[in-house]
Write an enzyme that holds these catalytic residues in place. Structure first.
Site, PDB file in Angstrom:
ATOM      1  N   SER A 186     -31.681   9.292  15.773  1.00  0.00           N
ATOM      2  CA  SER A 186     -32.118   9.594  17.152  1.00  0.00           C
ATOM      3  C   SER A 186     -33.501   9.029  17.433  1.00  0.00           C
ATOM      4  O   SER A 186     -33.942   9.024  18.583  1.00  0.00           O
ATOM      5  CB  SER A 186     -32.039  11.074  17.496  1.00  0.00           C
ATOM      6  OG  SER A 186     -32.406  11.854  16.444  1.00  0.00           O
ATOM      7  N   CYS A 219     -37.085  18.356  14.044  1.00  0.00           N
ATOM      8  CA  CYS A 219     -36.508  18.025  12.729  1.00  0.00           C
ATOM      9  C   CYS A 219     -35.248  17.170  12.819  1.00  0.00           C
ATOM     10  O   CYS A 219     -34.491  17.324  13.766  1.00  0.00           O
ATOM     11  CB  CYS A 219     -36.171  19.320  12.001  1.00  0.00           C
ATOM     12  SG  CYS A 219     -37.685  20.175  11.549  1.00  0.00           S
ATOM     13  N   GLY A 222     -37.115  12.102  13.658  1.00  0.00           N
ATOM     14  CA  GLY A 222     -36.902  10.768  14.247  1.00  0.00           C
ATOM     15  C   GLY A 222     -37.834  10.487  15.427  1.00  0.00           C
ATOM     16  O   GLY A 222     -38.359   9.377  15.563  1.00  0.00           O
ATOM     17  N   LYS A 304     -29.154  17.612  27.571  1.00  0.00           N
ATOM     18  CA  LYS A 304     -27.826  17.503  26.952  1.00  0.00           C
ATOM     19  C   LYS A 304     -26.771  17.834  28.002  1.00  0.00           C
ATOM     20  O   LYS A 304     -26.916  18.818  28.747  1.00  0.00           O
ATOM     21  CB  LYS A 304     -27.700  18.477  25.767  1.00  0.00           C
ATOM     22  CG  LYS A 304     -28.882  18.423  24.793  1.00  0.00           C
ATOM     23  CD  LYS A 304     -28.903  17.150  23.987  1.00  0.00           C
ATOM     24  CE  LYS A 304     -30.155  17.070  23.123  1.00  0.00           C
ATOM     25  NZ  LYS A 304     -30.311  15.814  22.404  1.00  0.00           N
TER      26      LYS A 304
HETATM   27  C1  LIG Z   1     -31.072  16.900  18.053  1.00  0.00           C
HETATM   28  S1  LIG Z   1     -32.054  17.689  16.896  1.00  0.00           S
HETATM   29  C2  LIG Z   1     -33.571  16.848  17.045  1.00  0.00           C
HETATM   30  C3  LIG Z   1     -33.596  15.554  16.338  1.00  0.00           C
HETATM   31  C4  LIG Z   1     -34.981  14.954  16.342  1.00  0.00           C
HETATM   32  N1  LIG Z   1     -35.415  14.599  17.686  1.00  0.00           N
HETATM   33  C5  LIG Z   1     -35.026  13.713  15.494  1.00  0.00           C
HETATM   34  O1  LIG Z   1     -35.175  12.637  16.050  1.00  0.00           O
HETATM   35  O2  LIG Z   1     -34.931  13.823  14.278  1.00  0.00           O
HETATM   36  C6  LIG Z   1     -32.398  19.200  17.655  1.00  0.00           C
HETATM   37  C7  LIG Z   1     -33.386  20.077  16.893  1.00  0.00           C
HETATM   38  O3  LIG Z   1     -33.800  21.107  17.775  1.00  0.00           O
HETATM   39  C8  LIG Z   1     -34.051  22.251  17.016  1.00  0.00           C
HETATM   40  N2  LIG Z   1     -34.067  23.408  17.913  1.00  0.00           N
HETATM   41  C9  LIG Z   1     -33.041  23.890  18.659  1.00  0.00           C
HETATM   42  N3  LIG Z   1     -33.465  24.980  19.345  1.00  0.00           N
HETATM   43  C10 LIG Z   1     -34.773  25.137  19.037  1.00  0.00           C
HETATM   44  C11 LIG Z   1     -35.757  26.062  19.426  1.00  0.00           C
HETATM   45  N4  LIG Z   1     -35.493  27.050  20.300  1.00  0.00           N
HETATM   46  N5  LIG Z   1     -37.003  25.934  18.925  1.00  0.00           N
HETATM   47  C12 LIG Z   1     -37.299  24.937  18.049  1.00  0.00           C
HETATM   48  N6  LIG Z   1     -36.392  24.033  17.643  1.00  0.00           N
HETATM   49  C13 LIG Z   1     -35.148  24.126  18.132  1.00  0.00           C
HETATM   50  C14 LIG Z   1     -32.957  22.251  15.961  1.00  0.00           C
HETATM   51  O4  LIG Z   1     -33.380  22.995  14.825  1.00  0.00           O
HETATM   52  C15 LIG Z   1     -32.808  20.755  15.661  1.00  0.00           C
HETATM   53  O5  LIG Z   1     -33.562  20.394  14.523  1.00  0.00           O
END
Ligand SMILES: C[S@@+](CC[C@H](N)C(=O)[O-])C[C@H]1O[C@@H](n2cnc3c(N)ncnc32)[C@H](O)[C@@H]1O
Length: 353
Positions: A186, A219, A222, A304
């Site tokens: 991503s 996490c 990326g 999304k």
């Molecule tokens: C699509 S992934 C992100 C990928 C990231 N942008 C990358 O490039 O590696 C979505 C992330 O959002 C986090 N997430 C979802 N809801 C969240 C929240 N309320 N607070 C913090 N993190 C959250 C998840 O743990 C997940 O790691």
């Protein structure tokens, strides 16, 4: 006959069609869209033929979220397989003199199979068009680009695009190389977003060494990788694990917190980025909060879109943000695009000033 051809990701034809229909109606042009599911493009025709050109000129391409590129098609043509060049030169519609030539095709498996045909056909066609003075010998970016859009080796639309009001990339797709050291694919979404949603001047002005950024839902890292690569200091907010390689740079602080509750401790954040998987309206409200409180200067975030009526949803979410900022008295800019590296989501850039 004239119509507008809009390129989009396969599966998003009805969203692309709903969007052009919406803008046409707002501008007082009426017409209909042909959008087959999986085709990778949409054809929009105004009921009054001359209106398609007026509509093409009236819309700022940056307003369109689901279209990757577009052009004004003057004729749909079945080519004679034995002499395609002659079939093209025989069209009666008058094209403006063009400064470049683009042979393109939908981003589908059938479309991609036309890639080598288009490459091979470009040179003989170019030579003939230059000879007949349809095309300048030397590329001239100030003139329109001649567009041929092939759906098979003998079936295409011919027209032109305004080079200042479209996407200059072949097929409207910005190809980026995946950096081997990035922790997730991503990463390409944010890289593309900086390239597509900002122009050269804005990139230079808004992205600077030593800036502070916050990455919500960071996490494995990326997006943080893209910020670190641009010499920023990043607060990465997520309960999951961050890639050690990013932590080792010394530019990243990891906070295991809820991205919807996190507040920056200092008022030094230039960029907020957010890729949390959540309802788009909830993310838009969060972005409104950050921008309205002055917690960041610029925001780049994903919405999304797992639902069916994606254009209607996007319209609502972007209006929520824009109207919210207007009501609070902020001048703002909000731009959104369904990027090549986006899937069931779009990417939005917003700033207040
Ligand atoms: C699509 S992934 C992100 C990928 C990231 N942008 C990358 O490039 O590696 C979505 C992330 O959002 C986090 N997430 C979802 N809801 C969240 C929240 N309320 N607070 C913090 N993190 C959250 C998840 O743990 C997940 O790691």
């Amino acid at each position: 006959m004239s119509s507008i051809i809009l390129y989009c990701r396969t599966g998003f034809e009805s969203d692309c069609a709903a969007e052009i229909q919406f803008h046409a109606e707002q501008l007082g042009f009426f017409g209909f869209a042909k959008a087959s599911s999986g085709a990778g493009f949409v054809e929009f025709s105004c009921y009054q033929a001359e209106h398609s050109q007026a509509l093409y000129q009236a819309i700022d391409f940056r307003q369109l979220v689901f279209a990757r590129h577009w052009f004004l098609a003057l004729v749909e043509l079945q080519l004679d397989e034995a002499n395609r060049v002659a079939s093209i030169l025989a069209i009666e519609q008058k094209l403006p003199k063009c400064g470049s030539l683009r042979l393109e095709y939908p981003d589908t498996n059938d479309g991609k199979a036309l890639s080598s045909f288009c490459k091979k056909f470009t040179r003989p066609l170019e030579n003939a068009l230059v000879k007949h003075q349809w095309l300048t010998k030397k590329a001239n970016p100030k003139l329109p680009a001649m567009q041929l859009f092939f759906v098979s080796g003998t079936h295409c639309w011919i027209g032109y695009s305004d080079t200042r009001n479209g996407n200059a990339q072949h097929n409207g797709i910005l190809r980026l190389k995946f950096p081997a050291e990035a922790p997730s694919r991503s990463t390409l979404k944010l890289d593309e977003a900086f390239m597509v949603l900002l122009n050269d001047e804005e990139r230079e002005q808004y992205i600077q060494n030593g800036q502070h950024a916050v990455d919500l839902g960071a996490c494995p890292g990326g997006w943080t990788y893209q910020l670190v690569r641009r010499n920023m200091f990043v607060a990465a907010i997520d309960n999951g694990p961050m890639a050690q390689s990013l932590m080792d740079t010394g530019q990243v602080q990891h906070f295991r917190e809820d991205g919807f509750k996190y507040q920056p401790e200092r008022s030094n954040v230039s960029w907020l980025v957010c890729d949390m998987v959540e309802r788009p309206a909830k993310v838009s409200r969060l972005m409104l909060k950050w921008l309205a409180n002055g917690w960041c200067q610029y925001a780049m975030f994903n919405l999304k879109l797992p639902m069916k009526q994606r254009f209607a949803e996007v319209n609502q979410d972007l209006n929520l943000l824009k109207e919210g900022l207007s009501e609070l008295g902020f001048e703002h800019e909000v731009r959104a695009k369904h990027l090549y590296h986006d899937r069931e989501e779009i990417t939005v850039f917003a700033r207040v000033y």
